[in-house]
Design a protein around this motif. Structure first.
Motif, mmCIF file in Angstrom:
data_model
loop_
_atom_site.group_PDB
_atom_site.id
_atom_site.type_symbol
_atom_site.label_atom_id
_atom_site.label_comp_id
_atom_site.label_asym_id
_atom_site.label_seq_id
_atom_site.Cartn_x
_atom_site.Cartn_y
_atom_site.Cartn_z
ATOM 1 N N UNK A 194 0.816 -1.219 0.000
ATOM 2 C CA UNK A 194 0.000 0.000 0.000
ATOM 3 C C UNK A 194 0.842 1.259 0.000
ATOM 4 N N UNK A 195 1.937 1.262 0.749
ATOM 5 C CA UNK A 195 2.787 2.452 0.802
ATOM 6 C C UNK A 195 3.366 2.773 -0.568
ATOM 7 N N UNK A 196 3.733 1.719 -1.306
ATOM 8 C CA UNK A 196 4.262 1.955 -2.652
ATOM 9 C C UNK A 196 3.182 2.549 -3.554
ATOM 10 N N UNK A 197 1.961 2.013 -3.471
ATOM 11 C CA UNK A 197 0.867 2.541 -4.285
ATOM 12 C C UNK A 197 0.594 4.006 -3.975
ATOM 13 N N UNK A 198 0.526 4.340 -2.688
ATOM 14 C CA UNK A 198 0.220 5.720 -2.286
ATOM 15 C C UNK A 198 1.328 6.682 -2.703
ATOM 16 N N UNK A 199 2.530 6.184 -2.793
ATOM 17 C CA UNK A 199 3.661 7.042 -3.157
ATOM 18 C C UNK A 199 3.791 7.219 -4.666
ATOM 19 N N UNK A 200 3.372 6.206 -5.444
ATOM 20 C CA UNK A 200 3.695 6.207 -6.870
ATOM 21 C C UNK A 200 2.509 6.314 -7.828
ATOM 22 N N UNK A 201 1.286 6.075 -7.351
ATOM 23 C CA UNK A 201 0.136 6.177 -8.258
ATOM 24 C C UNK A 201 -0.322 7.628 -8.342
ATOM 25 N N UNK A 202 -0.310 8.236 -9.532
ATOM 26 C CA UNK A 202 -0.641 9.652 -9.678
ATOM 27 C C UNK A 202 -2.145 9.931 -9.679
ATOM 28 N N UNK A 203 -2.744 9.907 -8.490
ATOM 29 C CA UNK A 203 -4.158 10.241 -8.353
ATOM 30 C C UNK A 203 -4.399 10.780 -6.949
ATOM 31 N N UNK A 204 -5.607 11.174 -6.655
ATOM 32 C CA UNK A 204 -5.962 11.710 -5.347
ATOM 33 C C UNK A 204 -5.612 10.693 -4.250
ATOM 34 N N UNK A 205 -4.627 11.033 -3.413
ATOM 35 C CA UNK A 205 -4.117 10.087 -2.413
ATOM 36 C C UNK A 205 -5.164 9.770 -1.345
ATOM 37 N N UNK A 206 -5.972 10.742 -0.985
ATOM 38 C CA UNK A 206 -6.989 10.524 0.040
ATOM 39 C C UNK A 206 -8.009 9.487 -0.409
ATOM 40 N N UNK A 207 -8.472 9.618 -1.654
ATOM 41 C CA UNK A 207 -9.439 8.667 -2.200
ATOM 42 C C UNK A 207 -8.808 7.285 -2.325
ATOM 43 N N UNK A 208 -7.576 7.228 -2.835
ATOM 44 C CA UNK A 208 -6.900 5.944 -3.015
ATOM 45 C C UNK A 208 -6.703 5.238 -1.675
ATOM 46 N N UNK A 209 -6.309 5.988 -0.651
ATOM 47 C CA UNK A 209 -6.098 5.388 0.670
ATOM 48 C C UNK A 209 -7.402 4.790 1.212
ATOM 49 N N UNK A 210 -8.508 5.487 1.015
ATOM 50 C CA UNK A 210 -9.799 4.991 1.488
ATOM 51 C C UNK A 210 -10.175 3.677 0.805
ATOM 52 N N UNK A 211 -9.916 3.578 -0.499
ATOM 53 C CA UNK A 211 -10.215 2.332 -1.219
ATOM 54 C C UNK A 211 -9.344 1.190 -0.719
ATOM 55 N N UNK A 212 -8.056 1.465 -0.541
ATOM 56 C CA UNK A 212 -7.124 0.417 -0.139
ATOM 57 C C UNK A 212 -7.406 -0.096 1.272
ATOM 58 N N UNK A 213 -7.895 0.791 2.151
ATOM 59 C CA UNK A 213 -8.086 0.428 3.554
ATOM 60 C C UNK A 213 -9.547 0.133 3.907
#
Length: 551
Positions: A194-213
């Motif tokens: 997850x940390x790699x995704x949040x660091x490297x995927x170019x999109x809204x980090x807040x939304x991405x974190x919510x989906x992942x968790x």
């Protein structure tokens, strides 16, 4: 922008009055601008354009349309809700807001795998699917621009046949590499860091974190997700692809063919989703030099190679890839055939259907078998499949003969043959009724597939004409089976006359009568047009008039 804000705020949104042509045009324009910004490295502009797209009214209605028209439209998440009415779809558009958004847990189900094990599948709610679809519109142009040249899985306009044809280009020559590393990533979707995704995927980090968790529900219990991107989400394949993108470049940089010494390595990379092959000059080179580079690349992302499925094979022994067997025979003859395992699995499915339908009518059995036979044969029709097709036809015939004899155990052979097997087009023993005929796999013509250009990007305006030509060839050769259908599609330039976007196999279509038959309309080509299913419903609900396309 003022118009967009006004429409989003409207509580009286009419789903059937939406201007789909305008929405598609606006989203397409933003996506091409994102591609242009990525190519020149203007990432701040990319971020601004993504925000503009994900907050636009056009993006939101297309996202809702996507999740209410695809195959999963009747599958609900943990909230048991589906969007089946126009009123609910209209309300859903107004609910797609970033502020205050909190995704629900996934509904966990398990589906069987080919090896007998089960794969966990996470099903988001309709709202979460729509949000993922919305952000996918903004992320996919980036992933397509930065993707590995020879990556083909879960990408628009690419399929397994592109990967198989790339194998042919890489391995078919006499001077080609003879050793292949067959790679498979262990639990790819479930183990991405997850940390790699949040660091490297170019999109809204807040939304991405919510989906992942967001976690998943199974047996009424909530389980947290500490790693991975669950299979079943619309955006999951893109996240997995972007995680693995770069492996091809790493191998190319490490073993670049810039001089004679380097060319001797013969390292080439072909990937479809999490299955890939890497070619090399020797088994030792792949084992001691190439494999460690791959393992290091994957480790950074929380992934490992599957020891069970990863192996190194010589081309003359052959290897299985995406349901085919690739091998060089005597005199360096390179052939790609359906794999034995794939044929056995297909026949097992056919026999299961025939066995379970002991009491069904012959016509019903034919209607159940034909789509399976057609789909399997079409998948393999671009490789060396002729002998296999005849073998499959014979095995299906034996199963059907047993089915017929079981139903009439007291009848003589000639009576059973006369009842179920007829002469059609000069060919005897055709399993058929007066209206239905069982499809023979051997009747599907073998035709070579044309591989997509490695750099082609469906969101890049530079390749607009290229993809239009590929779509036309595909529709006329494979999809539009009758001359009438081909002419209708050509007359309207392959576009839906309501939303002005392409009609493809994936979008599906309905045939619409310009002058209704109850009003005297006929079935001539001049009175028929092809429309997307939702556009067709819109025409009838609003009483829209469709003008004849100019010939």
């Amino acid at each position: 922008m003022n118009k967009v804000k006004t429409e989003c705020a409207s509580p009286n949104l009419d789903w059937f009055s939406l201007d789909w042509a305008k929405a598609n045009k606006q989203v397409r324009k933003l996506q091409t601008r994102i591609v242009k910004a990525v190519k020149v490295g203007k990432w701040n502009k990319v971020k601004a354009l993504q925000r503009l797209l994900t907050h636009s009214f056009s993006g939101k209605i297309l996202a809702v349309r996507r999740v209410t028209e695809n195959q999963g439209k009747r599958t609900s998440g943990v909230d048991k809700e589906i969007w089946s009415t126009s009123e609910r779809k209209s309300k859903a558009v107004l609910e797609l807001r970033e502020h205050g958004y909190k995704p629900k847990a996934l509904r966990r189900i398990h589906i069987p795998k080919a090896n007998g094990k089960k794969r966990g599948l996470g099903i988001p709610t309709m709202r979460d699917r729509a949000m993922q679809s919305l952000y996918k519109l903004a992320l996919e142009p980036i992933s397509e621009t930065t993707a590995d040249k020879n990556s083909y899985g879960f990408r628009p306009e690419r399929n397994t046949m592109d990967a198989i044809e790339q194998c042919y280009s890489t391995l078919s020559r006499k001077s080609s590499a003879e050793w292949i590393l067959e790679g498979d990533i262990k639990g790819c979707f479930d183990n991405i860091n997850h940390d790699w995704l949040l660091k490297n995927i170019p999109m809204n980090k807040s939304i991405l974190r919510k989906w992942l968790k967001s976690g998943f529900m199974e047996n009424n219990r909530l389980f947290p997700t500490e790693s991975g991107t669950p299979q079943g989400g619309i955006i999951s394949p893109i996240l997995a692809n972007m995680t693995l993108d770069g492996l091809g470049k790493v191998l190319k940089d490490k073993f670049a063919a810039t001089n004679y010494i380097a060319r001797r390595n013969k390292v080439n990379f072909v990937r479809y989703a999490d299955d890939f092959i890497v070619t090399g000059i020797s088994k030792e080179k792949l084992e001691t030099e190439v494999k460690p580079v791959i393992e290091s690349f994957l480790k950074e992302r929380g992934l490992t190679l599957s020891e069970e499925k990863t192996k190194i094979t010589h081309i003359k022994e052959g290897f299985n890839f995406l349901g085919t067997n690739i091998r060089k025979y005597r005199n360096e003859k390179y052939l790609t055939k359906p794999s034995k395992e794939n044929v056995k699995a297909f026949l097992r499915k056919i026999r299961k259907v025939i066995k379970e339908e002991k009491q069904s009518k012959q016509s019903s059995l034919i209607n159940m078998l034909n789509p399976k036979i057609r789909g399997w044969a079409n998948y393999h029709k671009s490789i060396v499949s002729s002998k296999t097709f005849h073998k499959v036809d014979h095995e299906i015939f034996k199963s059907l003969w047993r089915w017929a004899k079981r139903r009439h155990s007291n009848k003589p052979t000639y009576w059973i043959k006369k009842k179920y097997f007829k002469i059609i087009g000069g060919r005897d023993w055709m399993f058929s009724t007066e209206k239905e005929v069982l499809l023979l796999a051997s009747r599907v013509k073998i035709k070579r597939y044309t591989k997509i250009k490695g750099d082609a990007n469906p969101f890049d305006i530079e390749y607009e004409a290229y993809f239009e030509n590929r779509l036309q060839k595909k529709m006329l050769d494979d999809i539009c089976k009758t001359r009438k259908l081909k002419n209708i599609w050509l007359n309207q330039f392959g576009k839906c006359l309501v939303c002005k976007t392409s009609i493809t196999k994936e979008t599906e279509w309905h045939i619409h009568h310009i002058v209704y038959r109850v009003n005297g309309g006929n079935d001539n080509i001049s009175n028929l047009v092809m429309l997307h299913p939702d556009c067709h419903r819109q025409v009838h609900s609003r009483g829209l008039k469709i003008e004849k396309p100019s010939y």
